[in-house]
Write a protein that holds these residues in place. Sequence first.
Motif, PDB file in Angstrom:
ATOM      1  N   ASP A 296       6.155 -10.747  -0.139  1.00 17.97           N
ATOM      2  CA  ASP A 296       5.652 -10.265  -1.425  1.00 17.97           C
ATOM      3  C   ASP A 296       4.128 -10.409  -1.483  1.00 17.97           C
ATOM      4  OD1 ASP A 296       5.292  -9.500  -4.044  1.00 17.97           O
ATOM      5  OD2 ASP A 296       6.173 -11.300  -4.914  1.00 17.97           O
ATOM      6  N   HIS A 299       2.317  -7.950   0.901  1.00 19.31           N
ATOM      7  CA  HIS A 299       2.203  -6.597   0.334  1.00 19.31           C
ATOM      8  C   HIS A 299       1.173  -6.552  -0.789  1.00 19.31           C
ATOM      9  CE1 HIS A 299       5.116  -4.485   2.696  1.00 19.31           C
ATOM     10  NE2 HIS A 299       6.113  -5.260   2.348  1.00 19.31           N
ATOM     11  N   ARG A 300       1.101  -7.601  -1.600  1.00 20.56           N
ATOM     12  CA  ARG A 300       0.102  -7.639  -2.670  1.00 20.56           C
ATOM     13  C   ARG A 300      -1.317  -7.582  -2.095  1.00 20.56           C
ATOM     14  NH1 ARG A 300       1.708 -10.062  -7.784  1.00 20.56           N
ATOM     15  NH2 ARG A 300       3.961 -10.383  -7.823  1.00 20.56           N
ATOM     16  N   ALA A 302      -2.176  -6.310   0.828  1.00 24.27           N
ATOM     17  CA  ALA A 302      -2.386  -4.980   1.405  1.00 24.27           C
ATOM     18  C   ALA A 302      -2.753  -3.968   0.327  1.00 24.27           C
ATOM     19  CB  ALA A 302      -1.132  -4.534   2.155  1.00 24.27           C
ATOM     20  N   VAL A 303      -2.048  -4.009  -0.791  1.00 25.50           N
ATOM     21  CA  VAL A 303      -2.311  -3.045  -1.867  1.00 25.50           C
ATOM     22  C   VAL A 303      -3.671  -3.295  -2.503  1.00 25.50           C
ATOM     23  CG1 VAL A 303      -1.558  -2.290  -4.152  1.00 25.50           C
ATOM     24  CG2 VAL A 303       0.127  -2.612  -2.348  1.00 25.50           C
ATOM     25  N   SER A 304      -3.971  -4.564  -2.793  1.00 26.57           N
ATOM     26  CA  SER A 304      -5.225  -4.869  -3.491  1.00 26.57           C
ATOM     27  C   SER A 304      -6.448  -4.663  -2.599  1.00 26.57           C
ATOM     28  CB  SER A 304      -5.200  -6.313  -4.010  1.00 26.57           C
ATOM     29  OG  SER A 304      -5.099  -7.228  -2.936  1.00 26.57           O
ATOM     30  N   SER A 305      -6.297  -4.860  -1.293  1.00 26.97           N
ATOM     31  CA  SER A 305      -7.431  -4.724  -0.381  1.00 26.97           C
ATOM     32  C   SER A 305      -7.558  -3.333   0.211  1.00 26.97           C
ATOM     33  CB  SER A 305      -7.305  -5.743   0.762  1.00 26.97           C
ATOM     34  OG  SER A 305      -6.166  -5.460   1.575  1.00 26.97           O
ATOM     35  N   GLY A 306      -6.489  -2.538   0.118  1.00 22.08           N
ATOM     36  CA  GLY A 306      -6.510  -1.209   0.699  1.00 22.08           C
ATOM     37  C   GLY A 306      -6.345  -1.192   2.214  1.00 22.08           C
ATOM     38  N   PRO A 308      -4.043  -0.977   5.388  1.00 19.63           N
ATOM     39  CA  PRO A 308      -2.667  -0.542   5.672  1.00 19.63           C
ATOM     40  C   PRO A 308      -1.841  -1.655   6.313  1.00 19.63           C
ATOM     41  CG  PRO A 308      -4.255   1.101   6.418  1.00 19.63           C
ATOM     42  CD  PRO A 308      -5.041  -0.119   6.049  1.00 19.63           C
TER      43      PRO A 308
END
Length: 324
Positions: A296, A299-300, A302-306, A308
Amino acid sequence: MTLRHHLLAARFDLYCRHLSASRKPILVGPFRSEVGFEALYWLPFLASLVKRWGWDPARLIACSRGGAACWYGAGATAELYDHVSPDDVRLFTLAAQQRQQSTKQIGIEPWERHVVGLVAASLGYEPGQVHLLHPSWMYCLFAPWWADQAAPGVLARYSRLTRLAPPPLPENVKLPPSFVAVRFYSRPTWPSTEATLFCMREIVTKLAVKQPVVLLNSGLRLDDHADLVAADGQRVHDLTPVLTPRNNLAIISAVLARAKGFVGTYGGLAQLALRLGVPTVAYYQDWHSTALAHLDLTHRIAVSSGVPFMLVRPSDVEHWRAVL
């Protein structure tokens, strides 16, 4: 969260106030646990404390293993293996696991206190002149999160995620101008079976056709992770000749930070790659003995930092190949 955890948080705040009221150096560590916990939790935990309490990073003495102290941005660093051999650390960790049913640093071991004294003395400090901030604080404060008993707010309070600065690359490490970093190793989610071995060979072969591949194998038995892919000396390059117990994590992270991508087993190295801003493809076979809370948070980030990040199970790939 329980009353016990609220009391623990209150005690920790009081201890941080005590550290803030002092001018003494703060030794953070010694950290001897998994790379994933260091990358995802311990380093952001320390960063949040420095920010919240206004500590000067120059006060910190980072003590880790394998050269990982270079990740901390501390005023001084200490190498755990300069004071305790890797074999002894493994034995101490095994003894703790048998006693507490966990390898996590949930308490301060007597040998760790001895290491703290040795590190302080090596830097010219007398007993009592250095404060200790041990990883057990982090492990106990985050335990409800890992057990799915706490909301993400517990991480928000004690975690500050910024991209890790890449360590310098040693002069004796020569890399291709562009390459993909790879490390496959055995663990419960990626066991060494005929199917996984075939999958790994196929992945590395296909990658090497398009660009050079640098294996991040350590060639060292410092934990229970056995490397599963070997270099071929041509398009697949090997780092093991330059790696030692006291420098392997520093060099591996320096190489990893310069890769165009990382491919390998889902685990600590994949999470370190993400913290370094490196696009990552992580493989798993069976999901057990690993908390979903770690995924979890991965993934957080990855999404917040951009950056992949893709989690892959070979059977899922085969399913979609058949469907599409």
